[in-house]
Design an enzyme around this catalytic site. Structure first.
Site, PDB file in Angstrom:
ATOM      1  CE  LYS A  83      23.743  29.689  11.481  1.00  0.00           C
ATOM      2  NZ  LYS A  83      23.624  29.066  12.803  1.00  0.00           N
TER       3      LYS A  83
HETATM    4  C1  E4P Z   1      25.310  26.118  12.896  1.00  0.00           C
HETATM    5  O1  E4P Z   1      25.448  27.246  12.490  1.00  0.00           O
HETATM    6  C2  E4P Z   1      24.268  25.701  13.839  1.00  0.00           C
HETATM    7  O2  E4P Z   1      24.037  26.709  14.770  1.00  0.00           O
HETATM    8  C3  E4P Z   1      24.652  24.479  14.628  1.00  0.00           C
HETATM    9  O3  E4P Z   1      25.887  23.939  14.218  1.00  0.00           O
HETATM   10  C4  E4P Z   1      23.562  23.504  14.843  1.00  0.00           C
HETATM   11  O4  E4P Z   1      24.062  22.429  15.565  1.00  0.00           O
HETATM   12  P1  E4P Z   1      23.146  21.381  16.359  1.00  0.00           P
HETATM   13  O5  E4P Z   1      22.730  20.338  15.376  1.00  0.00           O
HETATM   14  O6  E4P Z   1      24.065  20.832  17.403  1.00  0.00           O
HETATM   15  O7  E4P Z   1      21.996  22.148  16.917  1.00  0.00           O
END
Ligand code: E4P
Length: 212
Positions: A83
């Site tokens: 990521k």
């Molecule tokens: C996606 O890969 C992220 O980890 C995640 O969806 C972030 O979500 P949040 O806005 O609830 O932190």
């Protein structure tokens, strides 16, 4: 449609895996920070349970270090996807890694233009954050529609991950629009199965059976 769990919690992952509906897991530094134990060991355990794509995020801000970190994380398991945040350094790192067949999930995407660059740089996955856009009164769903059209218009191989899911309605919208993947917290997975009429129906069937 693939369903991913957005967590680093082993208990949650084991539970949803047993439902037979879990295709992958996404983690991020905030989610990892909530778990006790060694970062790499946790990721290894997640990969062994899921046996599908598991996103692990780099922490370095510059491309050279991102690539180094990515290569190191890739050694944990064949299931690791790297990521990388959507920045200029992130694009440079994605370009290098995609040429070396290391899969990248470009994260923190909030616009169609960012998604175009991520797809061009070779990201296997593109993660627009719908909930965080909704939070600032900027309808995230519109960004999803645009990105799906763009990926289709040019046959980009990148898969869209509908991320930052806040409630089950987001999952329904993702499915109607044809989002390839949705990643959601455990709480949303659990609320997808719930319906009061199901509970009432079970109770009524059991009561009738008792009266026979
Ligand atoms: C996606 O890969 C992220 O980890 C995640 O969806 C972030 O979500 P949040 O806005 O609830 O932190």
């Amino acid at each position: 449609m693939k369903l991913y769990l957005d967590t680093a919690n082993i208990g949650e992952i084991k539970e949803i895996a047993q439902w037979g509906v879990l295709d992958g897991v996404t983690t991020n530094p905030s989610l990892m920070s909530r778990e006790k134990g060694d970062y790499r060991e946790i990721l290894k355990e997640i990969c062994d349970i899921v046996k599908g794509p598991v996103s692990a995020e780099v922490l370095s801000p510059n491309s050279a270090d991102m690539v180094k970190e990515a290569k190191d994380l890739s050694k944990i398991s064949e299931h690791i996807v790297i990521k990388i945040p959507c920045t200029i350094d992130g694009l440079k790192a994605t370009n290098i890694l995609s040429q070396e067949k290391i899969r990248v999930n470009m994260t923190l995407i909030f616009s169609a233009n960012q998604a175009i660059l991520a797809a061009k740089a070779g990201a296997s996955y593109i993660s627009p954050f719908v909930g965080r856009l909704d939070d600032i009164a900027n309808p995230g769903i519109e960004v999803i529609k645009d990105i799906l059209d763009i990926l289709n218009n040019y046959n980009f191989p990148s898969r869209l991950i509908f991320a930052s899911v806040r409630h089950p309605e987001h999952v329904r919208q993702a499915a109607i629009l044809g989002a390839h993947i949705v990643t959601m917290p455990y709480r949303v997975f659990s609320s997808m199965i719930k319906h009061p009429l199901t509970d009432i129906g079970i109770e009524r069937f059991l009561n009738d059976w008792e009266k026979r």
